[in-house]
Design a protein around this motif. Structure first.
Motif, PDB file in Angstrom:
ATOM      1  N   ARG A  64       7.847   5.491   8.238  1.00  0.00           N
ATOM      2  CA  ARG A  64       7.054   6.618   7.717  1.00  0.00           C
ATOM      3  C   ARG A  64       6.523   6.302   6.322  1.00  0.00           C
ATOM      4  NH1 ARG A  64      11.018   9.972  10.029  1.00  0.00           N
ATOM      5  NH2 ARG A  64      12.227  10.286   8.145  1.00  0.00           N
ATOM      6  N   SER A 119       0.531   2.641   3.131  1.00  0.00           N
ATOM      7  CA  SER A 119      -0.589   1.764   3.472  1.00  0.00           C
ATOM      8  C   SER A 119      -1.877   2.542   3.708  1.00  0.00           C
ATOM      9  CB  SER A 119      -0.252   0.885   4.681  1.00  0.00           C
ATOM     10  OG  SER A 119       0.220   1.668   5.737  1.00  0.00           O
ATOM     11  N   LEU A 120      -1.770   3.859   3.871  1.00  0.00           N
ATOM     12  CA  LEU A 120      -2.986   4.666   4.018  1.00  0.00           C
ATOM     13  C   LEU A 120      -3.529   5.124   2.660  1.00  0.00           C
ATOM     14  CD1 LEU A 120      -2.082   6.815   7.147  1.00  0.00           C
ATOM     15  CD2 LEU A 120      -3.678   4.910   7.036  1.00  0.00           C
ATOM     16  N   LYS A 121      -2.736   4.893   1.617  1.00  0.00           N
ATOM     17  CA  LYS A 121      -3.151   5.336   0.271  1.00  0.00           C
ATOM     18  C   LYS A 121      -4.238   4.433  -0.288  1.00  0.00           C
ATOM     19  CE  LYS A 121       0.554   8.119  -1.587  1.00  0.00           C
ATOM     20  NZ  LYS A 121       1.814   8.097  -2.316  1.00  0.00           N
ATOM     21  N   MET A 126       5.821  -1.187   0.155  1.00  0.00           N
ATOM     22  CA  MET A 126       4.866  -2.259   0.446  1.00  0.00           C
ATOM     23  C   MET A 126       5.425  -3.607   0.012  1.00  0.00           C
ATOM     24  SD  MET A 126       2.464  -0.625   1.894  1.00  0.00           S
ATOM     25  CE  MET A 126       0.981  -1.588   2.033  1.00  0.00           C
ATOM     26  N   TYR A 164       6.079   3.475   4.952  1.00  0.00           N
ATOM     27  CA  TYR A 164       5.119   2.367   4.980  1.00  0.00           C
ATOM     28  C   TYR A 164       3.748   2.872   5.422  1.00  0.00           C
ATOM     29  CZ  TYR A 164       3.296  -2.333   5.691  1.00  0.00           C
ATOM     30  OH  TYR A 164       2.559  -3.484   5.612  1.00  0.00           O
ATOM     31  N   LEU A 165       3.742   3.741   6.433  1.00  0.00           N
ATOM     32  CA  LEU A 165       2.482   4.290   6.929  1.00  0.00           C
ATOM     33  C   LEU A 165       1.795   5.094   5.819  1.00  0.00           C
ATOM     34  CD1 LEU A 165       0.704   4.457   9.450  1.00  0.00           C
ATOM     35  CD2 LEU A 165       1.900   6.528  10.100  1.00  0.00           C
TER      36      LEU A 165
END
Lengths: 253, 296
Positions: free
Chosen positions: A245, A251-253, A207, A247-248
């Motif tokens: 991957r 950022s969903l955490k 991030m 980053y996805l």
């Protein structure tokens, strides 16, 4: 012998006094260049000629001259590090050129890499990205554990090593039509994401590094793959996919 | 942090581009299967399909998703192009781009803009006519009238297995015909037309008849037009060529953007993507070519 040992060349080199003034391409003629010399040695020869003519020598970045420091840059005849693959400019030889050739020599072009002088650009944006997360925190209180005590699958170790081969030269940014730094950042993120030591800070790392990359003013990646082709260390696009991957996930955490 | 991370960051833009792009690839497959009925089926089935596609609520949801995807894909693309141009304020005097990247990958914005122009033209030609055109023809059938003569009737879809209704020579419910029926039925009905194809009784709002729009006819007419048929066919084929190049880079690129890569998977995705990028536009293009040159 079929090819001539020494060649005469025409150079079009970007000259710019500093970051505040406009620059321009200036024509130079250089005779008797040995085809065995490296591109940087050719520039040394030009600078000797300029100094003897009481002219300002061309400023360009260089350090180790053996392809590992990442200092030398140069956009030569429309390609980062010139007309060869898997090399830095110090590893480019004049045998790649022919007698009478006109050679364009330009600095890396990117908003995030401002010109300092002539062909020298400020690549400290890369340092700031690295500082934003390109590290692992290790306890150095005197009871440091040897890194090799943690088992790492061979395949991951190899991939991490390949990613870590990035020398931060900036060729990926320079050659990308979008001026994107994603190959660099992808390599730096991957290098740690693949190793158990890097898992601890994985979320913040990707991030923070991506945020810093965006703040520096680099462009957006559109998967043209030019970076992978021009990278002197053969860093693969797979590293950008891995960053995507990571980053996805983060950022969903 | 997470909010802007999934909307504004450079990587988020990749995700949206990829997801909308892949959804539009699915749309292409659906659209193609519908279009292929122009070759492999007949006018009746094609028009029944067109009616289903314009009335089914599930299809409606899908169509809105498609519009949103197109708009999002285009806006994201414009943003990317503007920001990426700004990332290099001073360009190179000499660039040898073909040494390191493919033509399609470098020209996605241009290809995308051309596709958008095509979509607008395409929707004006078919979608807008289907929805708004007052001269949209109704499916016509010739039947034997009561006096032994032929009668032009519309093929309807409601009330009876053979819901015929008289129409005028232009394939529409003419005022005169409506008056005739009104007179014959001795004031039982006060007929009017709404939504171009629906005949209803003004007295109680009862729907007497729904005519079926003849999308098949306007499609064939466009590509068989004496003056413009060749141009329409040629431009359509050209647009599909542009689409093919866009997909050639876009399809596999979407998977890379979503991080779906692996030693086993990536070669399969790339091969499938290339086949998809060639096959789908080629089949689309084959339809107007068939209509213009081979359809009797």
């Amino acid at each position: 012998m079929a090819s001539k040992k020494n060649i005469n060349i025409n150079l079009k080199i970007w000259r710019q006094k500093n970051g505040n003034v406009k620059g321009q391409l200036v024509d130079y003629k250089l005779d008797n260049v040995s085809t065995d010399s490296s591109f940087l040695e050719m520039l040394d020869q030009l600078n000797e000629q300029l100094v003897s003519q009481k002219q300002e020598p061309v400023a360009f970045d260089h350090d180790c001259r053996e392809g590992i420091c990442g200092s030398c840059s140069l956009f030569i005849n429309g390609r980062a590090h010139g007309p060869d693959t898997g090399i830095t400019t110090c590893q480019l030889h004049m045998r790649m050129f022919k007698d009478g050739d006109t050679i364009y020599v330009e600095p890396w072009r990117s908003r995030a890499f401002p010109i300092i002088k002539d062909l020298v650009v400020d690549r400290s944006a890369f340092d700031r990205i690295q500082q934003a997360g390109g590290f692992v925190s290790v306890n150095t209180s005197g009871r440091t554990i040897d890194a090799n005590t943690i088992p790492v699958p061979k395949e991951n170790a190899d991939k991490a090593f390949e990613a870590a081969a990035c020398i931060g030269c900036g060729a990926c940014v320079a050659t990308c039509k979008n001026g994107s730094a994603m190959l660099f950042v992808g390599a730096k993120v991957s290098q740690y994401a693949l190793l158990p030591q890097g898992k601890v800070e994985a979320t913040q790392r990707v991030m923070n590094m991506v945020r810093q990359m965006d703040e520096e003013g680099f462009g957006n990646c559109t998967n043209t793959g030019a970076c992978e082709i021009e990278c002197p260390k053969g860093i693969s696009l797979e590293n950008i996919a891995r960053m995507n991957r990571e980053y996805l996930k983060a950022s969903l955490k | 942090m997470a909010k802007s991370a999934l909307l504004k960051s450079s990587i988020a833009k990749k995700y949206w581009m990829a997801l909308t792009g892949l959804f539009l690839c699915l749309f292409l497959v659906g659209h193609l299967l519908g279009n292929l009925q122009l070759i492999f089926s007949d006018a009746k089935h094609f028009n029944d399909y067109a009616l289903f596609m314009t009335t089914n609520p599930a299809v409606k949801i899908l169509s809105y998703l498609t519009y949103i995807s197109i708009i999002f894909h285009a806006v994201d693309g414009i943003l990317l192009t503007v920001q990426n141009k700004a990332a290099r304020p001073v360009g190179y005097a000499k660039v040898n781009a073909s040494a390191s990247s493919s033509l399609a990958s470098r020209n996605m914005a241009v290809l995308g803009t051309l596709i958008l122009v095509f979509i607008v033209t395409h929707m004006a030609n078919f979608w807008a006519r289907m929805h708004f055109d007052e001269n949209m023809p109704i499916v016509v059938k010739e039947i034997n009238g009561g006096m032994g003569g032929k009668q032009r009737v519309a093929v309807g879809t409601k009330e009876s297995p053979n819901p015929y209704f008289q129409i005028d020579e232009n394939g529409r419910f003419g005022t005169k015909i409506l008056e005739d029926i009104k007179t014959q039925s001795m004031g039982q009905y006060d007929l009017a037309v709404r939504d171009l194809t629906t005949v209803y009784n003004k007295k109680d709002g009862e729907v007497i008849f729904i005519g079926q729009k003849d999308l098949y006819k306007i499609t064939i007419d466009l590509f068989k037009d004496k003056k413009w048929g060749m141009a329409a066919t040629g431009l359509y084929v050209l647009a599909m060529l542009v689409l093919a190049f866009h997909l050639l880079h876009g399809f596999q690129s979407a998977f890379q953007s979503m991080g779906v890569t692996s030693r086993k998977l990536t070669p399969i995705i790339k091969t499938f993507g290339t086949a998809f990028a060639i096959l789908v536009p080629a089949l689309f293009a084959a339809i107007p070519v068939y209509i213009h040159f081979f359809l009797k």
